[in-house]
Enzyme design. Structure first.
Site, PDB file in Angstrom:
ATOM      1  N   ASP A  68     -13.581  14.867  -5.279  1.00  0.00           N
ATOM      2  CA  ASP A  68     -13.618  16.150  -5.993  1.00  0.00           C
ATOM      3  C   ASP A  68     -14.881  16.112  -6.847  1.00  0.00           C
ATOM      4  OD1 ASP A  68     -12.911  18.541  -7.485  1.00  0.00           O
ATOM      5  OD2 ASP A  68     -10.824  18.156  -6.946  1.00  0.00           O
ATOM      6  N   THR A 100     -11.895   6.289  10.414  1.00  0.00           N
ATOM      7  CA  THR A 100     -11.972   5.690  11.752  1.00  0.00           C
ATOM      8  C   THR A 100     -11.497   6.654  12.841  1.00  0.00           C
ATOM      9  OG1 THR A 100      -9.867   4.625  11.308  1.00  0.00           O
ATOM     10  CG2 THR A 100     -11.824   3.282  11.055  1.00  0.00           C
ATOM     11  N   ASP A 120      -3.589   4.331  -1.821  1.00  0.00           N
ATOM     12  CA  ASP A 120      -4.537   4.833  -0.807  1.00  0.00           C
ATOM     13  C   ASP A 120      -4.569   6.354  -0.866  1.00  0.00           C
ATOM     14  OD1 ASP A 120      -6.279   4.913   1.294  1.00  0.00           O
ATOM     15  OD2 ASP A 120      -4.791   4.413   2.827  1.00  0.00           O
ATOM     16  N   LYS A 148       0.840  -1.209   0.000  1.00  0.00           N
ATOM     17  CA  LYS A 148       0.000   0.000   0.000  1.00  0.00           C
ATOM     18  C   LYS A 148       0.869   1.251   0.000  1.00  0.00           C
ATOM     19  CE  LYS A 148      -2.427   1.740   3.697  1.00  0.00           C
ATOM     20  NZ  LYS A 148      -2.468   3.209   3.738  1.00  0.00           N
ATOM     21  N   ARG A 196      -3.231  -6.324  14.230  1.00  0.00           N
ATOM     22  CA  ARG A 196      -2.017  -6.548  15.012  1.00  0.00           C
ATOM     23  C   ARG A 196      -1.873  -8.035  15.337  1.00  0.00           C
ATOM     24  NH1 ARG A 196      -0.906  -2.466  13.283  1.00  0.00           N
ATOM     25  NH2 ARG A 196      -0.342  -0.504  14.263  1.00  0.00           N
ATOM     26  N   GLN A 248      -3.189   2.569  17.133  1.00  0.00           N
ATOM     27  CA  GLN A 248      -4.422   1.843  16.804  1.00  0.00           C
ATOM     28  C   GLN A 248      -5.096   1.415  18.104  1.00  0.00           C
ATOM     29  OE1 GLN A 248      -5.572   1.810  13.882  1.00  0.00           O
ATOM     30  NE2 GLN A 248      -3.985   1.516  12.331  1.00  0.00           N
ATOM     31  N   GLY A 296       1.041  -2.228   8.739  1.00  0.00           N
ATOM     32  CA  GLY A 296       2.210  -1.371   8.548  1.00  0.00           C
ATOM     33  C   GLY A 296       3.299  -1.663   9.553  1.00  0.00           C
ATOM     34  N   ARG A 297       3.271  -0.909  10.666  1.00  0.00           N
ATOM     35  CA  ARG A 297       4.402  -0.920  11.600  1.00  0.00           C
ATOM     36  C   ARG A 297       4.807  -2.283  12.152  1.00  0.00           C
ATOM     37  NH1 ARG A 297       1.695   3.983  14.631  1.00  0.00           N
ATOM     38  NH2 ARG A 297      -0.051   2.856  13.698  1.00  0.00           N
ATOM     39  N   LYS A 339      -7.499   8.234  -1.342  1.00  0.00           N
ATOM     40  CA  LYS A 339      -8.763   8.773  -0.805  1.00  0.00           C
ATOM     41  C   LYS A 339      -9.239  10.006  -1.585  1.00  0.00           C
ATOM     42  CE  LYS A 339      -8.089   6.979   3.890  1.00  0.00           C
ATOM     43  NZ  LYS A 339      -6.677   6.535   3.907  1.00  0.00           N
ATOM     44  N   LEU A 340      -9.540   9.798  -2.870  1.00  0.00           N
ATOM     45  CA  LEU A 340      -9.931  10.919  -3.737  1.00  0.00           C
ATOM     46  C   LEU A 340     -11.337  11.419  -3.416  1.00  0.00           C
ATOM     47  CD1 LEU A 340      -8.728   9.571  -7.224  1.00  0.00           C
ATOM     48  CD2 LEU A 340      -7.420  10.838  -5.507  1.00  0.00           C
ATOM     49  N   GLY A 342     -17.193  15.297 -10.032  1.00  0.00           N
ATOM     50  CA  GLY A 342     -17.195  14.022 -10.747  1.00  0.00           C
ATOM     51  C   GLY A 342     -16.202  13.955 -11.899  1.00  0.00           C
TER      52      GLY A 342
HETATM   53  O1  C5P Z   1       1.183   0.783  11.007  1.00  0.00           O
HETATM   54  P1  C5P Z   1      -0.228   0.338  10.905  1.00  0.00           P
HETATM   55  O2  C5P Z   1      -0.390  -1.155  10.780  1.00  0.00           O
HETATM   56  O3  C5P Z   1      -1.101   0.928  11.992  1.00  0.00           O
HETATM   57  O4  C5P Z   1      -0.686   0.960   9.512  1.00  0.00           O
HETATM   58  C1  C5P Z   1      -2.013   0.914   9.061  1.00  0.00           C
HETATM   59  C2  C5P Z   1      -2.124   1.604   7.733  1.00  0.00           C
HETATM   60  O5  C5P Z   1      -3.498   1.691   7.401  1.00  0.00           O
HETATM   61  C3  C5P Z   1      -1.592   3.019   7.687  1.00  0.00           C
HETATM   62  O6  C5P Z   1      -1.121   3.250   6.358  1.00  0.00           O
HETATM   63  C4  C5P Z   1      -2.805   3.863   7.958  1.00  0.00           C
HETATM   64  O7  C5P Z   1      -2.727   5.147   7.388  1.00  0.00           O
HETATM   65  C5  C5P Z   1      -3.884   3.064   7.266  1.00  0.00           C
HETATM   66  N1  C5P Z   1      -5.238   3.295   7.766  1.00  0.00           N
HETATM   67  C6  C5P Z   1      -5.602   3.114   9.090  1.00  0.00           C
HETATM   68  N2  C5P Z   1      -6.890   3.343   9.482  1.00  0.00           N
HETATM   69  C7  C5P Z   1      -7.787   3.743   8.592  1.00  0.00           C
HETATM   70  C8  C5P Z   1      -7.443   3.905   7.256  1.00  0.00           C
HETATM   71  C9  C5P Z   1      -6.143   3.670   6.872  1.00  0.00           C
HETATM   72  O8  C5P Z   1      -4.791   2.734   9.912  1.00  0.00           O
HETATM   73  N3  C5P Z   1      -9.031   3.920   8.976  1.00  0.00           N
END
Ligand code: C5P
Length: 231
Positions: free
Chosen positions: A70, A120, A65, A38, A181, A190, A210-211, A67-68, A72
């Site tokens: 504007d 979220t 990702d 992503k 996680r 999170q 991600g992390r 997130k557009l 149409g």
């Molecule tokens: O590091 P981590 O696993 O928390 O990363 C989650 C990814 O998902 C990040 O790129 C974050 O911007 C994205 N994301 C999120 N919650 C959302 C939408 C996107 O954590 N509601």
């Protein structure tokens, strides 16, 4: 739900790093343990769009990702331009006009449009502040229904919303979920998380992580373990 041929495709690794060079280094370290990456605002605005065709040429899938949202015509033409780069997923905000435009612009080359219903980070007070009369769960449900009506391919939502969203969009559209996680890993910022196995049992098609991967001493091993847990 469309059948996935490669179980690794269920894991989407968030390349939340500052430079294209760092992103490429990470992809190389993870090797064949992951197939889907992503790219969000940070990397995209730092030259990361150029990485999309390169990853695609290497046989990897890309989730843009962006997130557009504007008018149409602008969304439709923007999506058309992005589709040429070869991503698999692209996000738009779940406004009916925006979603219909994105579906027109995506063409037939395999790009799938995902809608973000309500961010979220929004709670009831944030939604009121932004002028919405509906509660957050009602707004999520309304937008998920509108996404299905617009022909959107999937929804991005939190794991805790997945079951109710599935009830609205039916079995054939995708649910893609961050906030995942592996048991025992740090939550970071999170709050409402699920493990990869719980996410699968909740009917989620793809998880975004991600992390727990990008910050690991051995990102390849963590990616491998997440795929195994979801298989
Ligand atoms: O590091 P981590 O696993 O928390 O990363 C989650 C990814 O998902 C990040 O790129 C974050 O911007 C994205 N994301 C999120 N919650 C959302 C939408 C996107 O954590 N509601």
């Amino acid at each position: 739900m469309p059948a996935l041929t490669d179980p690794r495709d269920r894991l989407i690794v968030a390349l939340d790093v500052a430079t294209v060079a760092e992103a490429e280094g990470l992809v190389e370290r993870i090797g064949d343990a992951a197939t889907f990456y992503k790219i969000g605002y940070r990397l995209a605005y730092a030259g990361g769009l150029a990485l999309v065709p390169r990853l695609a040429a290497a046989g990897l899938k890309v989730f843009l990702d962006l997130k557009l949202h504007d008018i149409g015509n602008t969304v439709e033409e923007g999506v058309r331009a992005l589709a040429d780069l070869g991503p698999t997923f692209l996000t738009v905000h779940a406004y009916p006009q925006t979603m219909r435009a994105a579906v027109r612009g995506r063409g037939t080359g395999g790009l799938q449009i995902l809608a973000v219903t309500v961010l979220t980070s929004y709670d009831a007070a944030d939604a009121r502040d932004a002028g919405y009369a509906l509660s957050v769960p009602d707004l999520v449900a309304q937008r998920a229904r509108q996404a299905a009506e617009a022909g959107i391919d999937g929804i991005v939502c939190s794991a805790v919303e997945a079951e109710s969203v599935r009830g609205v969009i039916g079995p054939d559209r995708l649910i893609v979920t961050p906030g995942i996680r592996p048991a025992g890993s740090a939550l970071g910022d999170q709050k409402r998380v699920m493990t990869p196995g719980e996410a699968r049992r909740a009917g989620i098609d793809h998880v975004v992580v991600g992390r727990p991967i990008t910050g690991a001493a051995d990102p390849r091993a963590v990616a491998h373990a997440i795929v195994a847990e979801m298989a």
